[in-house]
Each structure stands twice: as C-alpha cells, then as structure tokens.
Design a protein around this motif. Sequence first.
Motif, PDB file in Angstrom:
ATOM      1  N   VAL A  97      29.728 102.342  79.543  1.00 32.20           N
ATOM      2  CA  VAL A  97      30.666 102.568  78.442  1.00 32.20           C
ATOM      3  C   VAL A  97      31.666 103.633  78.884  1.00 32.20           C
ATOM      4  N   LYS A  99      35.231 105.787  77.600  1.00 31.06           N
ATOM      5  CA  LYS A  99      36.074 106.160  76.459  1.00 31.06           C
ATOM      6  C   LYS A  99      37.310 106.868  76.993  1.00 31.06           C
ATOM      7  N   THR A 108      37.616 102.261  73.432  1.00 31.37           N
ATOM      8  CA  THR A 108      36.267 102.276  73.994  1.00 31.37           C
ATOM      9  C   THR A 108      36.102 100.970  74.774  1.00 31.37           C
ATOM     10  N   THR A 110      33.592  98.669  77.571  1.00 37.18           N
ATOM     11  CA  THR A 110      32.304  98.447  78.226  1.00 37.18           C
ATOM     12  C   THR A 110      32.548  97.530  79.412  1.00 37.18           C
ATOM     13  N   TYR A 125      36.673  95.567  75.185  1.00 35.32           N
ATOM     14  CA  TYR A 125      37.136  96.864  74.690  1.00 35.32           C
ATOM     15  C   TYR A 125      37.733  96.682  73.306  1.00 35.32           C
ATOM     16  N   ASN A 128      39.793 102.272  68.922  1.00 31.09           N
ATOM     17  CA  ASN A 128      38.866 102.982  68.035  1.00 31.09           C
ATOM     18  C   ASN A 128      39.277 102.875  66.576  1.00 31.09           C
ATOM     19  N   GLN A 198      30.837 107.358  79.908  1.00 33.81           N
ATOM     20  CA  GLN A 198      30.078 108.168  78.946  1.00 33.81           C
ATOM     21  C   GLN A 198      28.623 108.258  79.341  1.00 33.81           C
TER      22      GLN A 198
END
Length: 198
Positions: A97, A99, A108, A110, A125, A128, A198
């Motif tokens: 992940v 950010k 965000t 992945t 993605y 947010n 992250q």
Amino acid sequence: MEKKTKWIVGGLAGCAVLLVIGLIVLIIGGVGLFAYLSPKSSDSFNESLETSVTEEVDETVDNATDRISRGLDEADARQQGADQSEQVEVEAPVGMVYKGSIGDYPITMTLALSDVAEGEIAGTYFYNSRPNSIFTLRMEHFETVNTHGTMNLVLYEFTPKGNHTGTFDGHLEGRGGTYTGRFTNSKGEVFDFFLMEQ
C-alpha cells in the motif's frame, strides 16, 4: 289613490333611510381614510408595508434556499448513484500500500507486482476524497534499473467501465519504498506524483 300615495311615501321614506345610512358610511369612511392617510398614520402604514414586504422577501429567499439545497442534495444523490452504477467489482490486489498524491490530490494505491506481466492488472488506486471510485492499474512497461530493485514503471489507469484515462510514468524504489514520477490524465494534463510505501 290613497294606497298609491302610501306606497310612494313609504318608498321615499325607505330611500331617505338608505341615503342617510349611505351618508353615515361615507362620512365614517372618509374619516377613516383621512386618519389612514394622515402623516402619523402614514408612518405606521409604511412600517406595516415594509414589515410585510420584508417578511415576504425573507420567506421567498428561504424557499429558494430550500429548493437550491434540495436540488444540490438530489444532484449529489444522482452523482453517487451514477458513481455506484459505474462501479465494477475490482478485487483489490494483495500487495504493498502506497499513500501520497497526484499534484495536490491525495491518493491511496495498492501494487502487487510479483509475477505480473505487461498488460496485466498490477494494482488499484483511489482518490482519498472518493474512496468508492476505484481505478484499475495495468502494467504497461517495467524495466529494472539497478541491483537495488529500482525500476522504471509505467502503469495505465482504467475506470471501472474499462476506459483508459491516465498514465503513471515513474521510478519505483525497491529500498525506501517510493514511487515517484509524472501522471498524465486523459486531457493531456501532466502532474507530478509522489507515493510512499506504508
């Protein structure tokens, strides 16, 4: 003849009574009108009129504000419905992940890059501010740059309907866990992006 005279006298008397009543009403009405139009009464009339107009304007503004608010709420609901109707279930890849942001827009992402070939889904993605609107990322190109695991990575963005709407072109650092570069949207606008693992 006596009957006719009585009838005429009675009729005249009735007319006289009606005339007197009419004059009384007219006099009372005139006095009332005079009092109504006199300067003292005129001020209270103006205040009364101003209050009435102000109340009507306030009510009209309140009604318009309510209608606008309801219209915006309905538009938001329609947009949410449209966003949901466009959604295709995308299974989030099991991966790392990240950010960060595209320009000033927080996102965000992945990424699951192991055993992914060019053209295959490499991640997803979302912005947010709209976590339910998920974009699919397909690997377009990757090239290992050094022994530390740094690679040039190009990902194509696809909407839930399958439309190609953007391209991420950047460097993925194996150590330090960052993905940075430039994002080009469907209008050809270019934004810097920076993502951290992250």
